[in-house]
Structures are given as structure tokens and as C-alpha cells.
Design a protein around this motif. Structure first.
Motif, short mmCIF file in Angstrom:
data_model
loop_
_atom_site.label_atom_id
_atom_site.label_comp_id
_atom_site.label_asym_id
_atom_site.label_seq_id
_atom_site.Cartn_x
_atom_site.Cartn_y
_atom_site.Cartn_z
N THR A 37 52.36 44.11 25.67
CA THR A 37 52.21 42.66 25.77
C THR A 37 50.96 42.32 26.55
OG1 THR A 37 53.23 40.59 26.50
CG2 THR A 37 53.71 42.56 27.81
N PHE A 38 50.26 41.30 26.08
CA PHE A 38 49.10 40.77 26.77
C PHE A 38 49.53 39.63 27.70
CE2 PHE A 38 47.67 42.74 22.95
CZ PHE A 38 46.38 43.22 23.16
N ASN A 39 50.79 39.26 27.63
CA ASN A 39 51.33 38.17 28.44
C ASN A 39 52.07 38.73 29.66
OD1 ASN A 39 51.66 37.08 25.29
ND2 ASN A 39 50.84 35.56 26.70
N ASN A 40 52.63 37.83 30.46
CA ASN A 40 53.37 38.26 31.63
C ASN A 40 54.60 39.08 31.23
OD1 ASN A 40 51.59 36.82 33.24
ND2 ASN A 40 52.87 34.99 33.28
N GLU A 96 43.46 35.73 31.14
CA GLU A 96 43.67 35.38 32.55
C GLU A 96 42.41 34.79 33.16
OE1 GLU A 96 47.01 38.76 33.69
OE2 GLU A 96 44.87 39.25 33.83
N CYS A 97 41.28 35.37 32.84
CA CYS A 97 40.01 34.85 33.36
C CYS A 97 39.75 33.43 32.85
CB CYS A 97 38.86 35.76 32.95
SG CYS A 97 38.85 37.38 33.75
N MET A 98 39.94 33.24 31.56
CA MET A 98 39.69 31.93 30.97
C MET A 98 40.65 30.89 31.53
SD MET A 98 37.07 32.28 28.92
CE MET A 98 37.10 30.95 27.72
N SER A 99 41.88 31.29 31.79
CA SER A 99 42.88 30.36 32.32
C SER A 99 42.50 29.84 33.70
CB SER A 99 44.26 31.03 32.39
OG SER A 99 44.76 31.28 31.09
N SER A 100 41.73 30.63 34.43
CA SER A 100 41.32 30.21 35.78
C SER A 100 40.36 29.04 35.76
CB SER A 100 40.67 31.39 36.51
OG SER A 100 39.38 31.66 35.99
N SER A 149 44.76 29.34 18.17
CA SER A 149 45.84 30.24 18.58
C SER A 149 45.64 30.75 19.99
CB SER A 149 45.94 31.42 17.61
OG SER A 149 44.79 32.22 17.66
N LEU A 150 44.39 30.77 20.47
CA LEU A 150 44.11 31.29 21.81
C LEU A 150 44.16 30.22 22.89
CD1 LEU A 150 41.08 33.60 20.94
CD2 LEU A 150 43.37 34.35 21.62
N GLN A 151 44.08 28.98 22.49
CA GLN A 151 43.90 27.89 23.47
C GLN A 151 45.00 27.85 24.52
OE1 GLN A 151 41.85 24.42 21.99
NE2 GLN A 151 43.39 23.09 22.90
N ALA A 152 46.24 27.95 24.08
CA ALA A 152 47.36 27.88 25.03
C ALA A 152 47.37 29.08 25.96
CB ALA A 152 48.68 27.78 24.28
N GLN A 153 46.81 30.21 25.49
CA GLN A 153 46.78 31.41 26.31
C GLN A 153 45.67 31.38 27.35
OE1 GLN A 153 49.29 33.46 25.63
NE2 GLN A 153 49.84 32.19 23.88
N GLY A 177 54.79 20.64 29.15
CA GLY A 177 54.55 21.01 30.53
C GLY A 177 54.54 22.51 30.79
N GLU A 178 54.77 23.30 29.75
CA GLU A 178 54.81 24.76 29.90
C GLU A 178 53.63 25.40 29.16
OE1 GLU A 178 57.05 26.27 31.67
OE2 GLU A 178 58.86 25.04 31.71
N ASP A 179 53.31 26.62 29.56
CA ASP A 179 52.32 27.40 28.82
C ASP A 179 52.74 28.87 28.87
OD1 ASP A 179 51.51 28.48 31.29
OD2 ASP A 179 49.88 27.06 31.51
N SER A 180 51.87 29.75 28.42
CA SER A 180 52.24 31.16 28.31
C SER A 180 52.53 31.79 29.66
CB SER A 180 51.11 31.93 27.62
OG SER A 180 49.92 31.90 28.39
N THR A 181 52.02 31.21 30.72
CA THR A 181 52.22 31.80 32.05
C THR A 181 53.47 31.29 32.74
OG1 THR A 181 50.89 30.11 33.19
CG2 THR A 181 49.72 32.03 32.32
#
Length: 514
Positions: free
Chosen positions: A57-60, A291-295, A315-319, A396-400
Motif C-alpha cells: 500500500t502507498f497509503n497509511n 506525502e510530499c505533495m500533501s504537505s 485520480s491523484l488529487q485526493a492523495q 471532510g475526509e481524505d486518504s490520510t
């Protein structure tokens, strides 16, 4: 591992005919993937075969409590359809290959796992079960779905050791970027058509946004330049650690690291590093691009995707923190055997339930409920279904923040084409993706898989040398003018030429047999 594999094979030999018959089913079974009679594999006292499914997984990584909810929903299906219960084992992408290998060596229960660019190594080190005689009875629907063209990419010496993820195979290198920043700065992304064109864009961002790092790495030690070297067939090796390749349609095995193409990429990486255009710790960081982009502190990254530009960005935007993204192709797609078997699913050679494991694997290709539970989790909790059939994270939620998601693994698990599309993507893009698979330039060595089993010592030494030098060279933190020569010497000392010679010999024999 080899001894364990042989022991298991011997112990099962006398029961093989009975156990294979119990798998039942045929290619005409229902689309849901339930082979007829599958539920009969549960024992009479109500117990079930236990299958551990290890996936990257690339997610948490979810908590055990949150994972259990997804697991139970899957087991409600598998108990009935295949008489098995599944234990989900998500592993971080950064640790996946090492953890799976060490777990299998240590006797930990893993029944189903995936290759991640290391298909040849999995076969040569005896990590995978020969499913040649099981696929017809335990996964006939998957066999029919993929066909010989794609399954042949997972054969070595005529034996089938894996099943490739069914997805758009033709990967195209792209520059993923913050569209809101590009619009703010008036950057014309239509001028970006090659990796060299990325440099002036990064400089413009650096000059205007001194607090922003222009380029993030894809993951530990991977700058993205690996994907931009042109028409390369990796010849069964790790995409990020190639050992002997074919370039530009030539059938002569080459040492990539002594080519002008590789030198130019190292020089480019060094320029980016010296001018502060790439993360300084790219060679050693444990952070992924998402993770970098999310910062909010990074402008973009380079990676290869198999979807149209707009769909890729959507498809990547929410991540990536919800920032508006854009995607720009900076190269062409190219298909080699490794592009098909790079992400393949295998039954562990140490498994005690090969039939049940393969039947569950079959469901990940044929059962829409199973694969979407694996990717998205629980509807209402982890995602919501939109009126147009796409899915989004709850408000209000996202992948993290959701309890469970493996959405970034969508191109690595089972059958991509039966997964719910994410909001903002165009369902018509599936036709484009299939067309890419059919029309992308293809290596003349398509179908060739290198058998490295007699070169394990050299492979280990060569991979160690690559791990030592490659991240620094392609992330710019070392000077190629001094380090390339050291790298070449380390490779030669490790027995690199033995591997190149063996690859050429096997390739020539394969070509003669076609």
C-alpha cells in the motif's frame, strides 16, 4: 526456501488429484469468479482454509481494528464462495519487498503476495509456487481473462509462477504538478514535452516560490528520472535496479550504466540538486511523492502512469492534499515483458493452502465486491458512492484520515477494470487505456523471461552495488564525474559481466526458438 518448496511439493503430491478436483469450475463459471463447488472446500466441522494476503500500500497502514472490519466483509464472501477466510496483510510500499522476503524466509505465514519489479528474483530464489497445474481448476476465469499473451510473461522454462495484475500495462512518463501554482505563475505547460523541458519550469518555481521545493522524489532513492530513459526492456529485472537491458529495439544486452543516456540523466539530477530544484534528501528520504505533495511544500514529481493526463491528475488529487493537479506526458509508452510481469501475483512456495490461495487470487480478478473492498474499504465509512458511479472520500475526509484506503494501489491489485472509478475521471478513458496496451511500441523480446537461478551470488553482489550508488546518482546528491567510475568498478567486481553474458545467451536461445 528451495528445500521448503520441494518438501511441500512432495507432501502434496499424493493428494494433488483430489485437491485439484475440489477446486471445480470452468471458464464458463459466473462472472463473479465463484467456481462451481468452491464452497465445498470448507471442512465438515465448519472450519475454513486460512489464506494470508500480503499486499503493498502507498497509503497509511490502518489500525488492526479498522482493518478487521474490511477483512470480515471480505470473509463473508469468501466463506461462501471458496470456503476460505482471508487475513489481510497490508505492507508499506517502501518496506514491501524486504518484508515479504524476510517473512517467507522466517516461516511467517504468507500465502499470496506480489512482485514489485522483482519477478525474476522471486522465481530464482524459489519464493513462488508453480501454478501451471492449478490455474485451470482454481482460477479458470482469470486465465480466460488474461489469455496466453499476458500469462506467458509470468512463465519461466515453461512453468507458470504468477498472474500479472490486469491493468493498463503501457506506462507513460509524466510530470505531475500543482496546477494552481502553474496558473498563478503563468507557466505554459504545453512547452513541456521531455524531461529536459522540466528544468526551466522548476527554475521558474524556485525563483517565484523560495519556500517551495520544486521537485519531490517518487519514493526513497527514486527521482523519477528512471522512467525517462526511452525505449528500454528491463529483461525481467527490478525496474529501479536494472541489471542488463535492451534499448531502442536492439537485441543486444547492454549495461545501462555506461550509456550516454544514463550519464545524461545523472548530470541532469546533479544540476537539479546543485540548484536546489529537488529535495536534498531524495536519496534517503522515507517520504513518498504523495506525502510530499500533501504537505503543500512541493510543486511536482515525475512518475509513469497508464492513464490519460486528465484522469491521472484527477485520480491523484485526493492523495496529494487536495491541491489542484495537472499531468503532462514527457515521453512515450513502451512495453516489455517486465512491464507486464513487474506487478504479478504469486502463491508463496511455503503455502500450506495453494488451492485456496489461488482461488482467492482468482476472486481479486473477477469479483467486483472483493477488489473494491481491498482498494476502497467500507462504503459510507471509507468512501462514498456518487450518483455517476464514481467514488469519493466522505466530506471532510481524505486518504490520510479515513480508517482504511489502498486507493493508490489501484494499479497493483487484481483487476483494475472492475474497480470503481474515482471522482473526476472519465469512464471513456478505459478505451484509451486498452488502445495504449494494443498500440504502444513493444520490445522485440516480449515474452522473454530471464532465469537468474544460477547467478544468485552475482545478483546479490550486483544489487548491493546498485543500492549503494544508484540513489545518489539519480537523485543528484553525488557527483557523476567521480562516482560513475567507482560504480562501474563495483559492478564489475561483483560479477556484473557474468549476468550480462548469461542474459545474452538465454535471449539468443529464446529468439532462435521463436
Amino acid at each position: 526456501m528451495k528445500k521448503a518448496s520441494k518438501a511441500i511439493a512432495f507432501a502434496m503430491a499424493s493428494a494433488m488429484a483430489v485437491s485439484m478436483a475440489a477446486c471445480g469450475g470452468s471458464a464458463s463459471s459466473t462472472a463473479s469468479g465463484a467456481a462451481s463447488g468452491d464452497s465445498a472446500s470448507a471442512t465438515g466441522n465448519g472450519s475454513y482454509d486460512q489464506v494470508t494476503y500480503a499486499y503493498a500500500t502507498f497509503n497509511n497502514i490502518p489500525t488492526e481494528e479498522d482493518l478487521d472490519v474490511v477483512e470480515e466483509e471480505i470473509n463473508k464472501i469468501t466463506r461462501e464462495k471458496i470456503g476460505a477466510e482471508i487475513t489481510l496483510k497490508p505492507i508499506s510500499i517502501a518496506d514491501y519487498v524486504n518484508k515479504v522476503s524476510l517473512s517467507l524466509q522466517g516461516g511467517e505465514k504468507i500465502d499470496v503476495y506480489q512482485s514489485l519489479g522483482n519477478f525474476g528474483n522471486c522465481v530464482s530464489t524459489d519464493m513462488c509456487y508453480d501454478i501451471s497445474d492449478l490455474i485451470d481448476s482454481c482460477a479458470p476465469e482469470t486465465k480466460a481473462l488474461l489469455g496466453d499473451k499476458f500469462l506467458d510473461a509470468c512463465k519461466v522454462n515453461g512453468k507458470l509462477y504468477g498472474i500479472p495484475t490486469y491493468k493498463p500495462f503501457a506506462l507513460t512518463p509524466m510530470f505531475i504538478y500543482r496546477k494552481d501554482i502553474a496558473d498563478e505563475l503563468g507557466i505554459d505547460m504545453s512547452t513541456v514535452n521531455s524531461v529536459e523541458d522540466v528544468t526551466p519550469i522548476l527554475k521558474q518555481v524556485k525563483e517565484a516560490k523560495s519556500d517551495m521545493i520544486p521537485l519531490a522524489p517518487v519514493q526513497n532513492g527514486v527521482s523519477g528520472l528512471e522512467m525517462t530513459m526511452g525505449d528500454i526492456d528491463w529483461l525481467s529485472d527490478d525496474y529501479y535496479k536494472p541489471v542488463g537491458v535492451l534499448m531502442d529495439g536492439n537485441m543486444t544486452v547492454q549495461d545501462l550504466y555506461t550509456t550516454d543516456t544514463f550519464k545524461s540523466r545523472c548530470d541532469l539530477a546533479r544540476t537539479w540538486y546543485n540548484e536546489g530544484l529537488i529535495m536534498k534528501d531524495a536519496a534517503t528520504t522515507t517520504s513518498t511523492a504523495a506525502e510530499c505533495m500533501s504537505s503543500g511544500n512541493y510543486f511536482g514529481y515525475i512518475a509513469a502512469y497508464s492513464y490519460p493526463e486528465a484522469d491521472t491528475a484527477a485520480s491523484l488529487q485526493a492523495q496529494c492534499g487536495g491541491f489542484e493537479l495537472g499531468a503532462k506526458m514527457i515521453g512515450d509508452a513502451y512495453l516489455g515483458t517486465g512491464d507486464i510481469n513487474a506487478v504479478s501475483w504469486m502463491i508463496a512456495s511455503t503455502t500450506d493452502v495453494p488451492e485456496a490461495a489461488l482461488k482467492f487470487l482468482n476472486l481479486t480478478y473477477t469479483d467486483k465486491d472483493i477488489v473494491n473492498l481491498l482498494i476502497y474499504g467500507i462504503e459510507g465509512r471509507d468512501y462514498i458512492m456518487n450518483d455517476d458511479g464514481t467514488v469519493s472520500y466522505p466530506e471532510g475526509e481524505d486518504s490520510t484520515t479515513v480508517p482504511y484506503t489502498a486507493q493508490l494501489s489501484c494499479g497493483t491489485l487484481g483487476n483494475f477494470f472492475i474497480m470503481y472509478p474515482t471522482a473526476g475521471t472519465d469512464p471513456a478513458s478505459l478505451e484509451w487505456e486498452q488502445k495504449q496496451n494494443e498500440e504502444a511500441k513493444t520490445s522485440p523480446a516480449m515474452g522473454f523471461t530471464f532465469d537468474s537461478s544460477k547467478l544468485n551470488t552475482q545478483y546479490t553482489a550486483v544489487k548491493n552495488a546498485i543500492s549503494q550508488y544508484l540513489p545518489g546518482l539519480l537523485c543528484g546528491s553525488v557527483d557523476p564525474n567521480t562516482e560513475l567510475a567507482k560504480f562501474d568498478q563495483a559492478l564489475q567486481d561483483a560479477g556484473y559481466q557474468d549476468i550480462l553474458n548469461a542474459k545474452q545467451e538465454q535471449l539468443d536461445a529464446w529468439k532462435a526458438a521463436q
